[in-house]
Design a protein around this motif. Structure first.
Motif, mmCIF file in Angstrom:
data_model
loop_
_atom_site.group_PDB
_atom_site.id
_atom_site.type_symbol
_atom_site.label_atom_id
_atom_site.label_comp_id
_atom_site.label_asym_id
_atom_site.label_seq_id
_atom_site.Cartn_x
_atom_site.Cartn_y
_atom_site.Cartn_z
ATOM 1 N N SER A 237 0.835 -1.260 0.124
ATOM 2 C CA SER A 237 0.000 0.113 -0.009
ATOM 3 C C SER A 237 0.803 1.255 -0.028
ATOM 4 O O SER A 237 1.882 1.339 0.560
ATOM 5 C CB SER A 237 -0.848 -0.165 1.345
ATOM 6 O OG SER A 237 -1.821 1.346 1.238
ATOM 7 N N LYS A 238 0.348 2.202 -0.697
ATOM 8 C CA LYS A 238 1.341 3.678 -0.895
ATOM 9 C C LYS A 238 0.300 4.483 -0.157
ATOM 10 O O LYS A 238 1.007 5.729 0.219
ATOM 11 C CB LYS A 238 1.596 3.880 -2.291
ATOM 12 C CG LYS A 238 2.361 2.839 -3.169
ATOM 13 C CD LYS A 238 3.674 2.854 -2.462
ATOM 14 C CE LYS A 238 4.679 1.628 -3.087
ATOM 15 N NZ LYS A 238 5.654 1.097 -2.326
ATOM 16 N N ASP A 239 -0.980 4.461 -0.127
ATOM 17 C CA ASP A 239 -1.890 5.295 0.541
ATOM 18 C C ASP A 239 -1.717 5.159 1.974
ATOM 19 O O ASP A 239 -2.129 4.115 2.565
ATOM 20 C CB ASP A 239 -3.431 5.236 -0.049
ATOM 21 C CG ASP A 239 -4.331 6.482 0.515
ATOM 22 O OD1 ASP A 239 -3.917 7.448 0.905
ATOM 23 O OD2 ASP A 239 -5.506 6.096 0.589
ATOM 24 N N ARG A 240 -1.528 6.316 2.928
ATOM 25 C CA ARG A 240 -1.473 6.183 4.288
ATOM 26 C C ARG A 240 -2.568 5.991 5.013
ATOM 27 O O ARG A 240 -2.940 5.020 5.912
ATOM 28 C CB ARG A 240 -0.817 7.248 4.623
ATOM 29 C CG ARG A 240 -0.635 7.277 6.274
ATOM 30 C CD ARG A 240 0.329 8.348 6.881
ATOM 31 N NE ARG A 240 0.183 8.625 8.378
ATOM 32 C CZ ARG A 240 0.773 7.555 8.988
ATOM 33 N NH1 ARG A 240 1.433 6.571 8.499
ATOM 34 N NH2 ARG A 240 0.674 7.983 10.539
ATOM 35 N N GLN A 241 -3.837 6.472 4.376
ATOM 36 C CA GLN A 241 -4.981 6.361 5.200
ATOM 37 C C GLN A 241 -5.742 5.133 4.840
ATOM 38 O O GLN A 241 -6.137 4.304 5.990
ATOM 39 C CB GLN A 241 -5.983 7.384 4.645
ATOM 40 C CG GLN A 241 -5.777 8.867 5.363
ATOM 41 C CD GLN A 241 -6.159 10.012 4.509
ATOM 42 O OE1 GLN A 241 -6.556 9.698 3.468
ATOM 43 N NE2 GLN A 241 -5.816 11.218 4.983
ATOM 44 N N ALA A 242 -5.303 4.499 3.767
ATOM 45 C CA ALA A 242 -5.888 3.118 3.545
ATOM 46 C C ALA A 242 -5.010 2.308 4.102
ATOM 47 O O ALA A 242 -5.746 0.942 4.929
ATOM 48 C CB ALA A 242 -5.780 2.916 1.844
ATOM 49 N N ALA A 243 -3.837 2.475 4.186
ATOM 50 C CA ALA A 243 -2.894 1.404 4.989
ATOM 51 C C ALA A 243 -3.066 1.452 6.716
ATOM 52 O O ALA A 243 -3.179 0.531 7.261
ATOM 53 C CB ALA A 243 -1.408 1.970 4.918
ATOM 54 N N VAL A 244 -3.699 2.752 7.031
ATOM 55 C CA VAL A 244 -4.058 2.554 8.727
ATOM 56 C C VAL A 244 -5.313 1.972 8.927
ATOM 57 O O VAL A 244 -5.458 1.193 9.740
ATOM 58 C CB VAL A 244 -4.259 4.315 9.010
ATOM 59 C CG1 VAL A 244 -5.124 4.137 10.373
ATOM 60 C CG2 VAL A 244 -3.132 4.847 9.208
ATOM 61 N N TYR B 280 6.633 0.347 9.298
ATOM 62 C CA TYR B 280 6.139 0.363 7.797
ATOM 63 C C TYR B 280 5.253 1.342 7.651
ATOM 64 O O TYR B 280 5.534 2.523 6.636
ATOM 65 C CB TYR B 280 5.816 -0.723 6.958
ATOM 66 C CG TYR B 280 5.458 -0.549 5.725
ATOM 67 C CD1 TYR B 280 6.290 -0.366 4.618
ATOM 68 C CD2 TYR B 280 4.235 -0.372 5.288
ATOM 69 C CE1 TYR B 280 6.150 -0.110 3.234
ATOM 70 C CE2 TYR B 280 3.677 0.045 3.747
ATOM 71 C CZ TYR B 280 4.665 0.131 3.111
ATOM 72 O OH TYR B 280 4.317 0.401 1.793
ATOM 73 N N LEU B 281 4.298 1.528 8.364
ATOM 74 C CA LEU B 281 3.094 2.223 8.525
ATOM 75 C C LEU B 281 3.705 3.846 8.775
ATOM 76 O O LEU B 281 3.133 4.904 8.281
ATOM 77 C CB LEU B 281 1.988 2.100 9.347
ATOM 78 C CG LEU B 281 0.810 2.786 9.424
ATOM 79 C CD1 LEU B 281 0.184 2.828 7.846
ATOM 80 C CD2 LEU B 281 -0.167 2.400 10.303
ATOM 81 N N ASN B 282 4.516 3.864 9.722
ATOM 82 C CA ASN B 282 5.207 5.029 10.433
ATOM 83 C C ASN B 282 5.989 5.934 9.289
ATOM 84 O O ASN B 282 6.114 6.973 9.231
ATOM 85 C CB ASN B 282 5.790 4.939 11.560
ATOM 86 C CG ASN B 282 4.824 4.784 12.690
ATOM 87 O OD1 ASN B 282 3.583 5.151 12.640
ATOM 88 N ND2 ASN B 282 5.334 4.169 13.741
#
Length: 83
Positions: free
Chosen positions: A38-45, A79-81
């Motif tokens: 995933s490259k989109d942060r909000q989708a990843a959260v 990774y998310l951070n």
């Protein structure tokens, strides 16, 4: 070979549980891969919340070790951070 009715039943139950555990583990691994790609942060959260819940459930049911679940969650959080 099993000779008792209870032994036959245990074999059937173990086969059913094995399939269910494998399905849950594969589903979790697929979700982890989707999160890593995933490259989109909000989708990843949003995905991270569901993946961490999956990992907790797998650890609670002793499908994976609790330390492995914690390690995977920490790696995904790192990774998310960095997104």
């Amino acid at each position: 070979m099993a000779n008792h009715q209870s032994a036959h039943k245990r074999i059937r139950a173990n086969a059913t549980k094995r399939l269910r555990n494998r399905y849950q583990l594969r589903t979790c691994r697929t979700a982890m891969k989707q999160l890593k790609q995933s490259k989109d942060r909000q989708a990843a959260v949003v995905l991270f919340k569901s993946v961490s819940a999956m990992l907790d459930k797998l650890a609670m049911k002793h499908i994976i070790h609790k330390n492995k679940a914690a390690h995977n969650k920490a790696t995904l959080a790192k990774y998310l951070n960095n997104l």
